[in-house]
Write a protein that holds these residues in place. Sequence first.
Motif, PDB file in Angstrom:
ATOM      1  N   ASN A  73       2.120  13.301   9.412  1.00  0.00           N
ATOM      2  CA  ASN A  73       2.901  14.113  10.111  1.00  0.00           C
ATOM      3  C   ASN A  73       3.762  14.828   9.012  1.00  0.00           C
ATOM      4  N   LYS A  74       4.359  14.214   8.101  1.00  0.00           N
ATOM      5  CA  LYS A  74       5.019  14.794   6.987  1.00  0.00           C
ATOM      6  C   LYS A  74       4.130  15.894   6.268  1.00  0.00           C
ATOM      7  N   ILE A  75       2.882  15.507   6.109  1.00  0.00           N
ATOM      8  CA  ILE A  75       2.133  16.516   5.456  1.00  0.00           C
ATOM      9  C   ILE A  75       1.779  17.803   6.290  1.00  0.00           C
ATOM     10  N   GLU A  76       1.490  17.458   7.669  1.00  0.00           N
ATOM     11  CA  GLU A  76       1.395  18.657   8.425  1.00  0.00           C
ATOM     12  C   GLU A  76       2.564  19.564   8.571  1.00  0.00           C
ATOM     13  N   ARG A  77       3.924  19.039   8.538  1.00  0.00           N
ATOM     14  CA  ARG A  77       5.018  19.694   8.332  1.00  0.00           C
ATOM     15  C   ARG A  77       5.409  20.171   7.011  1.00  0.00           C
ATOM     16  N   GLY A  78       4.637  20.076   6.166  1.00  0.00           N
ATOM     17  CA  GLY A  78       4.564  20.595   4.582  1.00  0.00           C
ATOM     18  C   GLY A  78       5.793  19.630   3.839  1.00  0.00           C
ATOM     19  N   GLY A  79       6.152  18.485   4.437  1.00  0.00           N
ATOM     20  CA  GLY A  79       7.007  17.823   3.684  1.00  0.00           C
ATOM     21  C   GLY A  79       6.516  16.495   2.939  1.00  0.00           C
ATOM     22  N   GLY A  80       5.190  16.540   3.011  1.00  0.00           N
ATOM     23  CA  GLY A  80       4.626  15.436   2.379  1.00  0.00           C
ATOM     24  C   GLY A  80       3.825  15.992   1.034  1.00  0.00           C
ATOM     25  N   THR A  81       3.399  15.195   0.127  1.00  0.00           N
ATOM     26  CA  THR A  81       2.508  15.704  -1.058  1.00  0.00           C
ATOM     27  C   THR A  81       1.213  15.467  -0.741  1.00  0.00           C
ATOM     28  N   THR A  82       0.400  16.325  -1.097  1.00  0.00           N
ATOM     29  CA  THR A  82      -1.140  16.393  -1.001  1.00  0.00           C
ATOM     30  C   THR A  82      -1.690  16.843  -2.404  1.00  0.00           C
ATOM     31  N   PRO A  83      -2.801  16.112  -2.940  1.00  0.00           N
ATOM     32  CA  PRO A  83      -3.402  16.668  -3.992  1.00  0.00           C
ATOM     33  C   PRO A  83      -4.141  17.630  -3.863  1.00  0.00           C
ATOM     34  N   ARG A  84      -4.465  18.062  -2.803  1.00  0.00           N
ATOM     35  CA  ARG A  84      -5.449  19.423  -2.344  1.00  0.00           C
ATOM     36  C   ARG A  84      -4.525  20.567  -2.797  1.00  0.00           C
ATOM     37  N   SER A  85      -5.216  21.258  -3.530  1.00  0.00           N
ATOM     38  CA  SER A  85      -4.446  22.468  -3.671  1.00  0.00           C
ATOM     39  C   SER A  85      -4.462  23.541  -2.292  1.00  0.00           C
ATOM     40  N   GLY A  86      -5.568  23.709  -1.915  1.00  0.00           N
ATOM     41  CA  GLY A  86      -5.944  24.938  -0.833  1.00  0.00           C
ATOM     42  C   GLY A  86      -5.185  24.511   0.434  1.00  0.00           C
ATOM     43  N   ARG A  87      -4.280  25.076   0.668  1.00  0.00           N
ATOM     44  CA  ARG A  87      -3.830  24.567   2.226  1.00  0.00           C
ATOM     45  C   ARG A  87      -3.889  25.687   3.137  1.00  0.00           C
ATOM     46  N   GLY A  88      -4.910  26.815   3.130  1.00  0.00           N
ATOM     47  CA  GLY A  88      -4.905  27.835   4.091  1.00  0.00           C
ATOM     48  C   GLY A  88      -5.650  27.399   5.166  1.00  0.00           C
ATOM     49  N   SER A  89      -6.952  28.149   5.433  1.00  0.00           N
ATOM     50  CA  SER A  89      -7.395  28.175   6.640  1.00  0.00           C
ATOM     51  C   SER A  89      -7.966  26.636   7.013  1.00  0.00           C
ATOM     52  N   SER A  90      -8.271  25.878   6.179  1.00  0.00           N
ATOM     53  CA  SER A  90      -8.750  24.479   6.335  1.00  0.00           C
ATOM     54  C   SER A  90      -8.149  23.488   7.006  1.00  0.00           C
ATOM     55  N   VAL A 103       0.889  -1.149   0.062  1.00  0.00           N
ATOM     56  CA  VAL A 103       0.018   0.109   0.030  1.00  0.00           C
ATOM     57  C   VAL A 103       1.025   1.212   0.069  1.00  0.00           C
ATOM     58  N   VAL A 104       0.729   2.057  -0.795  1.00  0.00           N
ATOM     59  CA  VAL A 104       1.348   3.345  -1.136  1.00  0.00           C
ATOM     60  C   VAL A 104       0.468   4.444  -0.474  1.00  0.00           C
ATOM     61  N   LEU A 105       1.260   5.215   0.383  1.00  0.00           N
ATOM     62  CA  LEU A 105       0.254   6.065   1.258  1.00  0.00           C
ATOM     63  C   LEU A 105       0.976   7.494   0.532  1.00  0.00           C
ATOM     64  N   GLU A 106       1.956   7.563  -0.020  1.00  0.00           N
ATOM     65  CA  GLU A 106       2.412   8.953  -0.531  1.00  0.00           C
ATOM     66  C   GLU A 106       1.524   9.330  -1.524  1.00  0.00           C
ATOM     67  N   GLY A 107       0.948  10.492  -1.661  1.00  0.00           N
ATOM     68  CA  GLY A 107      -0.133  11.039  -2.641  1.00  0.00           C
ATOM     69  C   GLY A 107      -1.617  11.184  -2.106  1.00  0.00           C
ATOM     70  N   LEU A 108      -1.654  10.419  -1.022  1.00  0.00           N
ATOM     71  CA  LEU A 108      -3.142  10.523  -0.527  1.00  0.00           C
ATOM     72  C   LEU A 108      -3.071  11.863   0.373  1.00  0.00           C
ATOM     73  N   SER A 109      -4.272  12.284   0.271  1.00  0.00           N
ATOM     74  CA  SER A 109      -4.841  13.543   0.858  1.00  0.00           C
ATOM     75  C   SER A 109      -4.692  13.356   2.312  1.00  0.00           C
ATOM     76  N   LYS A 110      -4.705  14.462   3.022  1.00  0.00           N
ATOM     77  CA  LYS A 110      -4.581  14.298   4.416  1.00  0.00           C
ATOM     78  C   LYS A 110      -6.185  13.833   5.118  1.00  0.00           C
ATOM     79  N   ASN A 111      -7.022  14.303   4.264  1.00  0.00           N
ATOM     80  CA  ASN A 111      -8.507  13.819   4.698  1.00  0.00           C
ATOM     81  C   ASN A 111      -8.460  12.152   4.659  1.00  0.00           C
ATOM     82  N   ALA A 112      -7.812  11.380   3.585  1.00  0.00           N
ATOM     83  CA  ALA A 112      -7.724  10.382   3.234  1.00  0.00           C
ATOM     84  C   ALA A 112      -6.894   9.360   4.228  1.00  0.00           C
ATOM     85  N   LEU A 113      -5.981  10.032   4.527  1.00  0.00           N
ATOM     86  CA  LEU A 113      -5.014   9.634   5.789  1.00  0.00           C
ATOM     87  C   LEU A 113      -5.770   9.508   7.042  1.00  0.00           C
ATOM     88  N   LEU A 114      -6.409  10.535   7.337  1.00  0.00           N
ATOM     89  CA  LEU A 114      -6.996  10.540   8.480  1.00  0.00           C
ATOM     90  C   LEU A 114      -8.124   9.574   8.783  1.00  0.00           C
TER      91      LEU A 114
END
Length: 151
Positions: free
Chosen positions: A90-107, A31-42
Motif C-alpha cells: 500500500n505504501k508503494i501504491e500510494r507513492g510513499g514506499g521505495t521501489t528499486p524500479r525506475s519506471g513507474r508509468g503505465s506498468s 525480514v526487511v521489506l523496505e526496498g523490495l519492489s512491488k513485484n517481489a512484495l506481490l
Amino acid sequence: SGRSWSIADGAKAFNEALQRLCLPPNMNEAVVLEGLSKNALLGEKKRVKAELKRYDQSFMQKKRRGPTRAEKEPMRPLYTFYRKLKTQLNKIERGGGTTPRSGRGSSKRPPPTAEGNDSDGDDGPEDKAEAEKQAKLAALLREKGQLRTKL
C-alpha cells in the motif's frame, strides 16, 4: 481419532510453512521489506497467502469445518507478516514506499481484488524476468535474516 487437531498439529504446520517459505521464526523482526519492489512484495504476499490457505484446508480435511480464531493462533506470526506485506504494498501504491524500479508509468498494476487474484494475467517477458529477479532478491534477504538469527 483421525479427525483430531491439536496445538502440536498447529505448531508443526506453522514450522513446515516457515520452511517452505524460507522464513525465520522471527520473520516479523528479521525480514526487511523496505526496498523490495512491488513485484517481489506481490510474489511474497501470494506465497504467504497460499500457506495460510493450506493451513485452513488441512484443518478442514481433519475436522470437516474451518478453524476458529483460537485454532488459527499458531499461524498468527504468518498473519502478521502477511499484513506487513500488504502495508508495504500500500505504501508503494500510494507513492510513499521505495521501489528499486525506475519506471513507474503505465506498468502499474491495479490493487489486488478481494478474491485474492493478485495478477492481471498480462505479464510480459520483461515483467516475468523482473519478478524472478525480485523473488531471488527476496529469498536472499530472507536467508540473510535467517543467518543473522543464527549468529
